[in-house]
Each structure stands twice: as structure tokens, then as C-alpha cells.
Design an enzyme around this catalytic site. Sequence first.
Site, PDB file in Angstrom:
ATOM      1  N   THR A  26      -6.717   2.259  10.136  1.00 14.29           N
ATOM      2  CA  THR A  26      -6.824   2.797  11.504  1.00 14.29           C
ATOM      3  C   THR A  26      -7.810   2.018  12.369  1.00 14.29           C
ATOM      4  OG1 THR A  26      -6.315   4.966  10.583  1.00 14.29           O
ATOM      5  CG2 THR A  26      -7.211   4.936  12.810  1.00 14.29           C
ATOM      6  N   ASP A  72       0.848  -1.187   0.000  1.00 12.16           N
ATOM      7  CA  ASP A  72       0.000   0.000   0.000  1.00 12.16           C
ATOM      8  C   ASP A  72       0.895   1.252   0.000  1.00 12.16           C
ATOM      9  OD1 ASP A  72      -2.377   1.476   0.309  1.00 12.16           O
ATOM     10  OD2 ASP A  72      -2.259   1.405   2.498  1.00 12.16           O
ATOM     11  N   GLY A  95     -10.882   4.316   4.766  1.00 13.87           N
ATOM     12  CA  GLY A  95     -12.163   3.668   5.094  1.00 13.87           C
ATOM     13  C   GLY A  95     -12.621   3.848   6.534  1.00 13.87           C
ATOM     14  N   THR A  96     -11.688   4.039   7.456  1.00 12.07           N
ATOM     15  CA  THR A  96     -12.070   4.158   8.868  1.00 12.07           C
ATOM     16  C   THR A  96     -12.987   5.360   9.080  1.00 12.07           C
ATOM     17  OG1 THR A  96     -10.018   3.133   9.590  1.00 12.07           O
ATOM     18  CG2 THR A  96     -11.162   4.520  11.222  1.00 12.07           C
ATOM     19  N   HIS A 122      -9.749   4.886  -0.373  1.00 11.79           N
ATOM     20  CA  HIS A 122      -8.843   4.887   0.788  1.00 11.79           C
ATOM     21  C   HIS A 122      -9.540   5.578   1.955  1.00 11.79           C
ATOM     22  CE1 HIS A 122      -4.703   3.821  -0.880  1.00 11.79           C
ATOM     23  NE2 HIS A 122      -5.539   3.631  -1.880  1.00 11.79           N
ATOM     24  N   ASN A 140      -9.961   0.379   1.517  1.00 12.59           N
ATOM     25  CA  ASN A 140      -8.849   0.241   2.463  1.00 12.59           C
ATOM     26  C   ASN A 140      -9.272   0.562   3.892  1.00 12.59           C
ATOM     27  OD1 ASN A 140      -7.367  -0.106   0.159  1.00 12.59           O
ATOM     28  ND2 ASN A 140      -5.903   1.531   0.559  1.00 12.59           N
ATOM     29  N   ASP A 170       2.299   5.375  -5.154  1.00 16.95           N
ATOM     30  CA  ASP A 170       1.538   6.584  -4.864  1.00 16.95           C
ATOM     31  C   ASP A 170       2.308   7.804  -5.353  1.00 16.95           C
ATOM     32  OD1 ASP A 170       0.197   8.720  -3.875  1.00 16.95           O
ATOM     33  OD2 ASP A 170       0.261   8.100  -1.764  1.00 16.95           O
ATOM     34  N   HIS A 178      -7.246   9.613   5.303  1.00 14.55           N
ATOM     35  CA  HIS A 178      -6.713   8.565   6.177  1.00 14.55           C
ATOM     36  C   HIS A 178      -6.858   8.967   7.643  1.00 14.55           C
ATOM     37  CE1 HIS A 178      -4.252   7.824   2.412  1.00 14.55           C
ATOM     38  NE2 HIS A 178      -4.798   6.644   2.634  1.00 14.55           N
TER      39      HIS A 178
HETATM   40  P1  13P Z   1      -7.763   4.414   7.299  1.00 18.82           P
HETATM   41  O1  13P Z   1      -6.584   4.360   8.203  1.00 18.82           O
HETATM   42  O2  13P Z   1      -8.512   5.710   7.392  1.00 18.82           O
HETATM   43  O3  13P Z   1      -8.664   3.234   7.459  1.00 18.82           O
HETATM   44  O4  13P Z   1      -7.219   4.386   5.802  1.00 18.82           O
HETATM   45  C1  13P Z   1      -6.659   3.225   5.310  1.00 18.82           C
HETATM   46  C2  13P Z   1      -6.011   3.444   4.017  1.00 18.82           C
HETATM   47  O5  13P Z   1      -6.543   4.086   3.136  1.00 18.82           O
HETATM   48  C3  13P Z   1      -4.712   2.815   3.795  1.00 18.82           C
HETATM   49  O6  13P Z   1      -4.163   3.168   2.584  1.00 18.82           O
END
Ligand code: 13P
Length: 273
Positions: A226, A77, A203-204, A201, A223, A99, A173
Site C-alpha cells: 500500500t 504473493d 508492512g505499510t 505482511h 512485505n 496462501d 494489509h
Molecule cells: P501492505 O499493503 O499493508 O503494505 O501489505 C503488503 C503485504 O503484506 C502484501 O502481501
Amino acid sequence: MKKLLEEAEKKGVAVGAFSVGNMEMVMGAVKAAEELETPIILQIAEVRLKSSPLELMGPMMLAAAENADVDIAVHLDHGLHVETVEQALDIGFTSVMLDGSLLPLEENIKTVKGVVETAKEYGATVEAELGVVGGNEGEGKSHEILCTNPDDAKRFCDETGVDALAVAIGNAHGNYPVLPELRFDMLEEIHKKVSTPLVLHGGTGISDEQFQRAISLGVRKINIATASFDNLAAYAKAYCDNKEKANYFELSACEVEGVYQNVKRHIKVFNME
Ligand code: 13P
């Protein structure tokens, strides 16, 4: 990873890409995937390699994938350097992200094109990012969100031949201070112009409803980092708080459980349940 994204496209679901940083995280994620009989992606970001070295994590992630009862892709990633991407490919990762989102468009295209060529030799899948996802992956500087331009996205995918495209639509993120307002109008426009599977990305903290709306608009990989790190830490803390003397083996089992619960919850949402 390409195969998993194609299967997800057919089913109208998304594949969860779960970040891992130690053995317990790998075990928790695989346990959830096997229980729900759903393929997943195990991933680690380049910025995390300081605390979880690639030469240790990589073989463990690959062994977990090979021994699992479900298909699992192993993904780098947010690769920031071509050298790290090549190292991951040499170890056997089936997928890599370069990236170049902070580079000017032309340079991003050029760099990703090179990685697509290299990855072809390994039969590996490539993800790239266009626009800038907010927050930060790791403890680096926080980035302002810069939404993906749909026309640029089309040009980017056509010229690079990338297999998956991470988009910036108001996502970030880390933990959001409040529920983010995602630009679904933008996502819809990108999806209309681009047939490449899209990646969400950050997702948290995104709501289940938002996840499912994004999936209905072409997002095929989501993704989560966190939320797994936080749940592992919360389960470990609760265990230690309730014990006079902590036991390593019980603590390890708590870490697995914390990640398992978080991954299971997300897989169900991504399966549109
Ligand atoms: P989070 O930490 O917000 O879940 O994001 C994960 C992510 O996008 C990793 O590339």
C-alpha cells in the site's frame, strides 16, 4: 528467495518484498535496491492480476531482476489457486506463496505440501501463511486477525517443509487506522519453536522501531504494498495538480520517483540503519 533470506539471517536484517503493479513500480524499486546495493524481492499478489496481468508483469519483473546490479527474487504473493502458482513457476518466478490461511490447518498443510513438491522441480522457494493476517490484499473482503499459534507453526513447518512462514501477530494489509499493537511476545515464541525464516505482511504503517524489533525476533522478509501504491499516486497527483497539461513522460518519471522514495526508505530500516 531462499538464498536472500539466508543471507539476511546471517546479517540480522530483513529483505524488503515490494509489490509492483506496473513498469514504473518495477523501475522505482530496482533503482532504490541498486543505489543501496541491497537485494530485494519484487512481488505481485494474485488479486492484483486483474489489473496487472501475470503474463505481462511476470516477464517484465524477471527481466528487471536479471538486468539488476543486485540480487532480486521474483515472487508470487498470496497465491490463492494452485493453478496460478504453477503458472508463475512456469513463467520463471523464483518464489511463490500459497496462501491457505483461511483453510483448516490440515487442509492448509496438505495444500502447501503439494506446492512445496511442485516448486522443488523448479528449484523455487515457497512461502505459506498460518493464522490470518488482517485487512485485505486487494479489494476483497476484509479479514479479522487470527494470531498464529506457535505450536501449530512448528507442526506446519515440520510437515510442509516450507521455506518461509508468514505470521499473524496483529498485522494487517492496507493502512492502519492507528499504529498497530504487534504481539512481539507471540513472535518471540514462534521464533523459539521454528527455525524457518518468518515473514511480516502488512508492512505499510508499521513504525521503524516495530520493524526493527520484529527483525530482531526472526522476521527475514517484510512485505510493503500500500505505501508504494499510495506514494506513486500522491506523486502523480501532485504533478498533475501543478500542470495545466500533463505530459506522459514526466508523469511516468514521477511514478518511478514515488515508488523509489518509498522503497529506499524501507530498505534502510530493514538493513537496521
Ligand atoms: P501492505 O499493503 O499493508 O503494505 O501489505 C503488503 C503485504 O503484506 C502484501 O502481501
